[in-house]
Write a protein that holds these residues in place. Structure first.
Motif, PDB file in Angstrom:
ATOM      1  N   PRO A  63       0.816  -1.224   0.000  1.00 16.47           N
ATOM      2  CA  PRO A  63       0.000   0.000   0.000  1.00 16.47           C
ATOM      3  C   PRO A  63       0.846   1.269   0.000  1.00 16.47           C
ATOM      4  CG  PRO A  63      -0.789  -1.563   1.653  1.00 16.47           C
ATOM      5  CD  PRO A  63       0.533  -2.083   1.170  1.00 16.47           C
ATOM      6  N   VAL A  64       0.352   2.287  -0.670  1.00  6.71           N
ATOM      7  CA  VAL A  64       0.957   3.621  -0.596  1.00  6.71           C
ATOM      8  C   VAL A  64       0.527   4.250   0.725  1.00  6.71           C
ATOM      9  CG1 VAL A  64       0.924   5.943  -1.574  1.00  6.71           C
ATOM     10  CG2 VAL A  64       1.149   3.955  -3.080  1.00  6.71           C
ATOM     11  N   ASN A  65       1.503   4.587   1.548  1.00  5.79           N
ATOM     12  CA  ASN A  65       1.241   5.159   2.873  1.00  5.79           C
ATOM     13  C   ASN A  65       2.381   6.112   3.213  1.00  5.79           C
ATOM     14  OD1 ASN A  65       0.105   5.597   5.415  1.00  5.79           O
ATOM     15  ND2 ASN A  65       1.229   3.879   6.324  1.00  5.79           N
ATOM     16  N   PRO A  66       2.466   7.235   2.495  1.00  7.79           N
ATOM     17  CA  PRO A  66       3.683   8.056   2.544  1.00  7.79           C
ATOM     18  C   PRO A  66       3.961   8.658   3.917  1.00  7.79           C
ATOM     19  CG  PRO A  66       2.257   8.683   0.714  1.00  7.79           C
ATOM     20  CD  PRO A  66       1.456   7.800   1.617  1.00  7.79           C
TER      21      PRO A  66
ATOM     22  N   ASP B 184       1.492  18.303   4.376  1.00  6.15           N
ATOM     23  CA  ASP B 184       0.807  17.026   4.573  1.00  6.15           C
ATOM     24  C   ASP B 184      -0.354  16.885   3.599  1.00  6.15           C
ATOM     25  OD1 ASP B 184       2.590  16.720   6.619  1.00  6.15           O
ATOM     26  OD2 ASP B 184       1.107  16.688   8.233  1.00  6.15           O
ATOM     27  N   GLY B 185      -0.962  18.009   3.233  1.00  5.55           N
ATOM     28  CA  GLY B 185      -2.082  17.968   2.298  1.00  5.55           C
ATOM     29  C   GLY B 185      -1.674  17.422   0.940  1.00  5.55           C
ATOM     30  N   GLU B 186      -0.506  17.845   0.445  1.00  2.00           N
ATOM     31  CA  GLU B 186      -0.016  17.325  -0.834  1.00  2.00           C
ATOM     32  C   GLU B 186       0.160  15.809  -0.774  1.00  2.00           C
ATOM     33  OE1 GLU B 186       3.178  19.749  -3.015  1.00  2.00           O
ATOM     34  OE2 GLU B 186       3.365  20.418  -0.931  1.00  2.00           O
ATOM     35  N   VAL B 187       0.695  15.341   0.321  1.00  2.00           N
ATOM     36  CA  VAL B 187       0.964  13.911   0.468  1.00  2.00           C
ATOM     37  C   VAL B 187      -0.334  13.122   0.553  1.00  2.00           C
ATOM     38  CG1 VAL B 187       1.971  12.175   1.994  1.00  2.00           C
ATOM     39  CG2 VAL B 187       3.227  14.282   1.498  1.00  2.00           C
ATOM     40  N   LYS B 188      -1.312  13.651   1.253  1.00  2.00           N
ATOM     41  CA  LYS B 188      -2.590  12.947   1.391  1.00  2.00           C
ATOM     42  C   LYS B 188      -3.321  12.878   0.048  1.00  2.00           C
ATOM     43  CE  LYS B 188      -3.069  13.951   6.315  1.00  2.00           C
ATOM     44  NZ  LYS B 188      -3.771  14.729   7.364  1.00  2.00           N
ATOM     45  N   GLN B 189      -3.202  13.927  -0.750  1.00  2.00           N
ATOM     46  CA  GLN B 189      -3.782  13.879  -2.092  1.00  2.00           C
ATOM     47  C   GLN B 189      -3.098  12.809  -2.933  1.00  2.00           C
ATOM     48  OE1 GLN B 189      -3.588  17.784  -3.844  1.00  2.00           O
ATOM     49  NE2 GLN B 189      -5.146  18.652  -2.483  1.00  2.00           N
ATOM     50  N   PHE B 190      -1.785  12.703  -2.787  1.00  2.00           N
ATOM     51  CA  PHE B 190      -1.015  11.673  -3.490  1.00  2.00           C
ATOM     52  C   PHE B 190      -1.511  10.283  -3.087  1.00  2.00           C
ATOM     53  CE2 PHE B 190       2.643   8.785  -3.682  1.00  2.00           C
ATOM     54  CZ  PHE B 190       3.160   9.027  -4.942  1.00  2.00           C
ATOM     55  N   GLN B 191      -1.732  10.085  -1.795  1.00  2.00           N
ATOM     56  CA  GLN B 191      -2.176   8.786  -1.299  1.00  2.00           C
ATOM     57  C   GLN B 191      -3.581   8.442  -1.784  1.00  2.00           C
ATOM     58  OE1 GLN B 191      -2.152   8.479   2.965  1.00  2.00           O
ATOM     59  NE2 GLN B 191      -2.348   6.251   2.960  1.00  2.00           N
ATOM     60  N   GLN B 192      -4.428   9.436  -1.909  1.00  2.00           N
ATOM     61  CA  GLN B 192      -5.783   9.188  -2.411  1.00  2.00           C
ATOM     62  C   GLN B 192      -5.772   8.759  -3.873  1.00  2.00           C
ATOM     63  OE1 GLN B 192      -7.908  12.824  -1.632  1.00  2.00           O
ATOM     64  NE2 GLN B 192      -8.093  12.434   0.577  1.00  2.00           N
ATOM     65  N   LYS B 193      -4.799   9.254  -4.618  1.00  2.00           N
ATOM     66  CA  LYS B 193      -4.744   8.973  -6.047  1.00  2.00           C
ATOM     67  C   LYS B 193      -4.102   7.625  -6.347  1.00  2.00           C
ATOM     68  CE  LYS B 193      -3.514  11.240 -10.403  1.00  2.00           C
ATOM     69  NZ  LYS B 193      -2.922  12.474 -11.009  1.00  2.00           N
ATOM     70  N   TYR B 194      -3.098   7.228  -5.545  1.00  2.00           N
ATOM     71  CA  TYR B 194      -2.361   5.987  -5.793  1.00  2.00           C
ATOM     72  C   TYR B 194      -2.493   5.076  -4.573  1.00  2.00           C
ATOM     73  CZ  TYR B 194      -0.331   9.088  -9.296  1.00  2.00           C
ATOM     74  OH  TYR B 194      -0.163   9.993 -10.323  1.00  2.00           O
ATOM     75  N   LYS B 195      -3.013   3.885  -4.771  1.00  2.00           N
ATOM     76  CA  LYS B 195      -3.320   2.993  -3.654  1.00  2.00           C
ATOM     77  C   LYS B 195      -2.182   2.033  -3.325  1.00  2.00           C
ATOM     78  CE  LYS B 195      -7.319   4.895  -3.267  1.00  2.00           C
ATOM     79  NZ  LYS B 195      -7.519   5.877  -2.165  1.00  2.00           N
ATOM     80  N   THR B 196      -1.473   1.563  -4.336  1.00  2.00           N
ATOM     81  CA  THR B 196      -0.362   0.638  -4.119  1.00  2.00           C
ATOM     82  C   THR B 196       0.855   1.106  -4.900  1.00  2.00           C
ATOM     83  OG1 THR B 196      -0.852  -0.796  -6.011  1.00  2.00           O
ATOM     84  CG2 THR B 196      -2.007  -1.285  -3.932  1.00  2.00           C
ATOM     85  N   LEU B 197       2.020   0.548  -4.566  1.00  2.00           N
ATOM     86  CA  LEU B 197       3.225   0.897  -5.326  1.00  2.00           C
ATOM     87  C   LEU B 197       3.071   0.519  -6.787  1.00  2.00           C
ATOM     88  CD1 LEU B 197       6.207  -0.061  -2.955  1.00  2.00           C
ATOM     89  CD2 LEU B 197       5.119   2.166  -3.285  1.00  2.00           C
ATOM     90  N   GLY B 198       2.311  -0.545  -7.051  1.00  2.00           N
ATOM     91  CA  GLY B 198       2.082  -0.956  -8.436  1.00  2.00           C
ATOM     92  C   GLY B 198       1.370   0.094  -9.257  1.00  2.00           C
ATOM     93  N   ASP B 199       0.605   0.977  -8.590  1.00  2.00           N
ATOM     94  CA  ASP B 199      -0.087   2.053  -9.308  1.00  2.00           C
ATOM     95  C   ASP B 199       0.879   3.139  -9.780  1.00  2.00           C
ATOM     96  OD1 ASP B 199      -2.478   0.771  -8.825  1.00  2.00           O
ATOM     97  OD2 ASP B 199      -2.942   1.961  -7.037  1.00  2.00           O
TER      98      ASP B 199
END
Length: 709
Positions: free
Chosen positions: A405-408, A435-450
Motif C-alpha cells: 500500500p501507498v502510505n507516505p 501534509d495535504g499534498e501527500v494525502k492527495q497523493f495517497q488518495q490517487k495511488y493505492k499501491t506501489l504498483g499504481d
C-alpha cells in the motif's frame, strides 16, 4: 535517540538484559582499557581522565598536524597512492572501502574503491602526478558564458569542445571505480605489492574497453525492454562501468561488494514509471574551477544503471563486476551480510542521503554453505525491504513490491519539513512540502504498483530502480544518513547514522532521530539492531543507540559524524569520522563540527565497563577523510584509506599555517578559548614542501610486530 551519557551506559548494561530477544554479547578484551596510549585530539574527552580543572590548561592551545597521527608504538606503510600503476591503468582517486581477502597467512588480495575526484585539487595536481595535461583552462573559458554548464552529449562529434570535455570526463571516470591488487607480507612485517594476473582496474568506463558489467534481478527486465518511455543507451543489460564507489563489504564466500553512492552527480537519478532513465541532458556536464560534474553526460550513460551494489570476485581476473538489482538502486553505502546455513540470506545496506532509508534484502532460497561462492546466485531472487523505526526501540520491515500500500511519510514528521515522492505521470520525483499534498497523493495511488508500469516483473524492476522514492511512498522511516553497517559475531547489526540535519530534499524522522536539545542533531549516532528471534528473515526488530556523536556536555562520546565501521575479533567497534571538509577546524560552523579538528579513527568497546566509550586511535592529515578500516584475520594489520588530503586548500605552500580561536568546553561544560594552529593545505603522503597531496592506502601495524588487538 537523545540519550545522556550516563543513561546510555546504564541502558547498554542492565537495560538490555531485560530485553529477551537480544542475544548475549561476548566479553571484550578491552573491558578494562584499550591496551595502548590514546592520541590527544583537540577536544577534551572523558576517556582522557583529565580532571575538569586541568582541561582548560591542557587544551588552551593545540597544533593540528598534516600527518597520519597514531599512538606511540604504531607505524604505517604506504601500499599505493593515486597515480601508481595498477593493471593497465592506475590507482584511482579518493580511495574508500578496502577489503583484504587472504590466500595464505602472509598473502592476499586487496580490493579498493575509488569514490570521486576532489575537483579543484585533482585539476591542480593532475599534470604533476599523472604526467600529462588536460584542457582544463580551455574548457572553463569556453563555458564561462554558460556558468560552466553544457549538454555535451548533444554537441556534434566533430566539435572540438566536445572532444575536450570527453577527454576530461574520461580521465575523471578512470579515477573512479574499483581496483584489485595482490599483497605479500615480508619478513619485517611490511606488506608489499606483488604482480598478479588478477590485478586490474574496473573504472567508470570499463565498457569502452569491452569490459562491460553484468546485472541480475528484475532490473534486467527494464534494461532489456524494447520500448522504453525514457532514454535507451542501446546496450540492453550491459553496463558501461561503475563510479561513485564509496563504502562496501566483504561476503563470507570471499567476494567484494562495492557501493555506488553519489551517482546522481553525474547521471540522472529520477526515472520514468517504467523504470527507464531520463535523458542525459537531465544532468548536464559542468566544468569550472571547483567542479567536474555530470561526467556521464558526454558519454550518454543511462542513469538507471548506476546506484547499485557491485559484486566482484578479486581472485577471478575475468570478473568485471555484477550489479544486483534486487538490492535496490539508491545512494548506496556499505553492505552487511547475515549468512546462516539453513536460513535465507539477509543483506543490509543504507542510502546515504538526508532522509535516506535502511534496507534489507532477503533471499528466496536458503543458504547451504556460508562460504560457497554459489551464494552470489541467491541475490537473483528474493525481496527488498525498507525499515520502519519506532521511537520505543522496536521496528518492522516493509516489502518494496507492487502490492504494498501507498502510505507516505508526512512532511510534518521529518526535520526540514519536505518529502520526495514519485512524480506521475511525468516521471522523476517531486518535493512535497505539506501534509495535504501527500494525502492527495495517497488518495490517487493505492499501491506501489499504481506508480509503475509494465508487466509484473517489469514493475518490480522499476520499483527497485526507484527504491528511495518508492520507499518514501510506502512509509519507510527517513533516517539520518546511514553510512555503514556491520554484522557482529552475535548477529547484531551496527549502523552509523552520520548526520541528523535535513536539506532541501529530505530529513530524518523527528520522532526518532532527535538530538539532546530536541532539535535535529548534526553529529550523528551509532545504532545497533537485532532481528526478533535472531532470524535473518524476521519482519520485526529491536534497536538501541550504542554511541552518540557530540561533545561530552551534550551526552556525546566526543566524535562527530561517524562513518565507516569494522568489528575486530574482540567485538570492538572501529570507527572513522566523516566531517565535511569545509567544516574541518572551522570556528564559524554553527554545529561546532570545527571543534573536532581533522577526521579521526576511534575504538569503541561493545561490552564491559568501557562499553560505548570512544577512545581516539588516530587523526588524519589535513582536509582528508579516513575510510575503509579493515583488520587482517591475524589482527596484526589495520588497512586504512586516506581520502582527499588537501581537498580544500590544495597543496600546502611553504608550510603555510594560521592561528584560529575556538570556543571550547570542558567535559563538565565550562567554556574556554583554544588557540589552534592550522596548516593550510596538505603535502601528505610525501610530507615534502609544496608537493601535491595524494590519496593513498596505508597498512598500520605495531612496531613490535604484535597483534593490534
Amino acid at each position: 535517540m537523545s540519550m545522556k551519557r550516563r543513561d546510555l551506559l546504564m541502558f547498554l548494561g542492565a537495560g538490555l538484559a531485560t530485553v529477551a530477544c537480544w542475544p548475549q554479547r561476548q566479553k571484550t578484551q578491552l573491558s578494562s582499557g584499550i591496551g595502548w596510549p590514546t592520541v590527544t585530539g583537540p577536544v577534551p574527552l572523558e576517556t582522557y581522565q583529565i580532571p575538569a580543572q586541568e582541561q582548560i590548561k591542557t587544551f588552551s592551545t593545540y597544533e593540528v598536524q598534516d600527518k597520519l597521527v597514531l599512538p606511540d608504538g604504531f607505524t604505517y606503510d604506504i601500499i599505493a597512492a593515486w597515480g601508481d600503476k595498477l593493471g593497465d591503468s592506475r590507482v584511482g582517486y579518493n580511495n574508500d572501502y578496502l577489503s583484504f581477502i587472504p590466500t595464505s597467512q602472509d598473502e592476499g588480495f586487496l580490493t579498493i574503491n575509488f569514490e570521486y575526484i576532489s575537483d579543484r585539487t585533482w585539476m591542480e595536481t593532475y599534470q604533476q602526478v599523472i604526467g600529462k595535461s588536460l584542457p582544463f583552462a580551455e574548457v572553463i573559458a569556453a563555458l564561462k558564458g554558460t556558468k560552466g554548464e553544457v549538454d555535451a552529449y548533444k554537441l556534434k562529434d566533430n566539435n572540438p569542445l566536445k572532444g575536450q570535455i570527453r577527454e576530461i570526463c574520461q580521465e575523471a571516470l578512470e579515477d573512479q571505480g574499483i581496483g584489485v591488487m595482490f599483497l605479500r607480507r615480508n619478513a619485517n612485517g611490511v606488506w608489499e605489492r606483488v604482480n598478479s594476473p588478477a590485478e586490474r582496474r574496473i573504472s567508470g568506463l570499463s565498457g569502452l574497453k569491452g569490459r562491460y558489467l553484468k546485472a541480475t534481478g528484475p532490473g534486467v527486465a527494464v534494461f532489456e525492454k524494447a520500448k522504453k518511455q525514457g532514454y535507451d543507451d542501446g546496450l540492453g543489460a550491459k553496463i558501461t562501468g561503475t563510479f561513485a564507489n564509496c563504502a562496501g563489504g566483504t561476503s563470507p564466500w570471499g567476494t567484494v561488494f562495492s557501493a555506488e553512492e553519489n551517482y546522481h552527480e553525474h547521471v540522472p537519478e529520477g526515472v520514468y514509471p517504467d523504470g527507464s532513465s531520463a535523458a542525459p541532458e537531465a544532468v548536464k556536464c559542468r566544468i569550472g574551477e571547483r567542479a567536474v560534474d555530470g561526467q556521464g553526460n558526454v558519454f550518454g550513460l543511462a542513469g538507471n544503471k548506476y546506484g547499485y551494489m557491485v559484486e566482484v570476485d578479486p581472485a577471478n581476473p575475468d570478473d568485471w563486476g555484477t550489479k544486483h538489482t534486487w538490492l535496490g538502486r539508491y545512494r548506496h553505502e556499505a553492505v552487511a551480510f547475515r549468512v546462516v546455513a539453513g536460513k535465507p540470506m539477509a543483506v543490509y545496506s543504507g542510502c546515504d542521503r538526508r532522509g535516506g532509508h535502511l534496507y534489507k534484502f532477503v533471499s528466496q532460497d536458503s543458504v547451504k554453505d556460508p562460504k560457497d561462492k554459489a551464494n552470489s546466485r541467491l541475490m537473483a531472487s528474493g525481496m527488498l525491504y525498507a525499515a520502519v523505526f519506532q521511537a520505543d526501540g522496536t521496528g518492522r520491515w516493509i516489502a518494496l513490491k507492487p502490492e504494498t500500500p501507498v502510505n507516505p511519510i508526512l512532511p510534518s514528521t521529518v526535520f526540514g519539513g519536505v518529502v520526495t515522492l514519485p512524480k506521475r505521470p511525468e516521471g522523476g520525483f517531486f518535493v512535497a512540502k505539506t501534509d495535504g499534498e501527500v494525502k492527495q497523493f495517497q488518495q490517487k495511488y493505492k499501491t506501489l504498483g499504481d506508480l509503475y508500469t509494465g508487466s509484473a516483473l517489469e514493475k518490480q524492476g522499476a520499483i527497485l530502480i526507484d527504491a528511495h522514492f518508492a520507499a518514501n511512498a510506502a512509509g519507510a522511516t527517513t533516517t539520518a544518513r546511514p553510512e555503514d553497517a556491520e554484522i557482529a559475531a552475535d548477529g547484531q547489526l551496527y549502523i552509523t547514522f552520520t548526520s541528523g540535519s535535513p536539506d532541501g530534499e529530505g530529513g530524518p524522522d523527528k520522532r526518532v532521530f532527535v538530538g539532546p536539545n530536541g532539535a535535529d542533531w548534526e553529529h550523528g549516532w551509532i545504532v545497533r539492531l537485532a532481528e526478533d528471534g535472531g532470524d535473518p528473515a524476521a519482519m520485526t526488530f529491536k534497536w538501541a543507540t550504542f554511541a552518540m556523536g557530540g561533545e561530552a556536555t551534550d551526552g556525546g562520546a566526543g566524535f562527530s559524524n561517524p562513518d565507516n565501521l569494522f568489528l575486530d575479533q574482540a567485538n570492538n567497534v572501529w570507527m572513522v569520522t566523516d566531517i565535511s571538509t569545509d567544516k574541518h577546524n572551522n570556528p564559524e560552523d554553527k554545529n561546532r563540527r570545527g571543534c573536532f579538528g581533522n577526521n579521526s579513527i576511534w575504538v569503541i568497546p561493545t561490552a564491559g565497563e568501557n562499553a560505548g566509550n570512544a577512545f581516539l586511535f588516530g587523526m588524519g592529515p589535513m582536509e582528508c577523510e579516513i575510510t575503509g578500516p579493515f583488520l587482517t584475520p591475524d589482527q596484526k594489520t589495520l588497512f586504512l584509506a586516506v581520502q582527499h588530503p588537501g581537498e580544500w586548500y590544495g597543496p600546502r605552500q611553504n608550510g603555510a599555517s594560521e592561528t584560529r580561536e575556538f570556543k571550547m568546553k570542558t567535559t563538565t561544560g565550562e567554556e574556554f578559548i583554544q588557540k589552534r594552529l592550522v596548516p593550510l593545505g596538505s603535502n601528505w603522503p610525501s610530507q615534502e614542501a609544496n608537493q601535491p597531496p595524494r590519496p593513498a592506502v596505508v597498512a598500520v601495524r605495531r612496531t613490535n610486530g604484535e597483534p593490534i588487538v
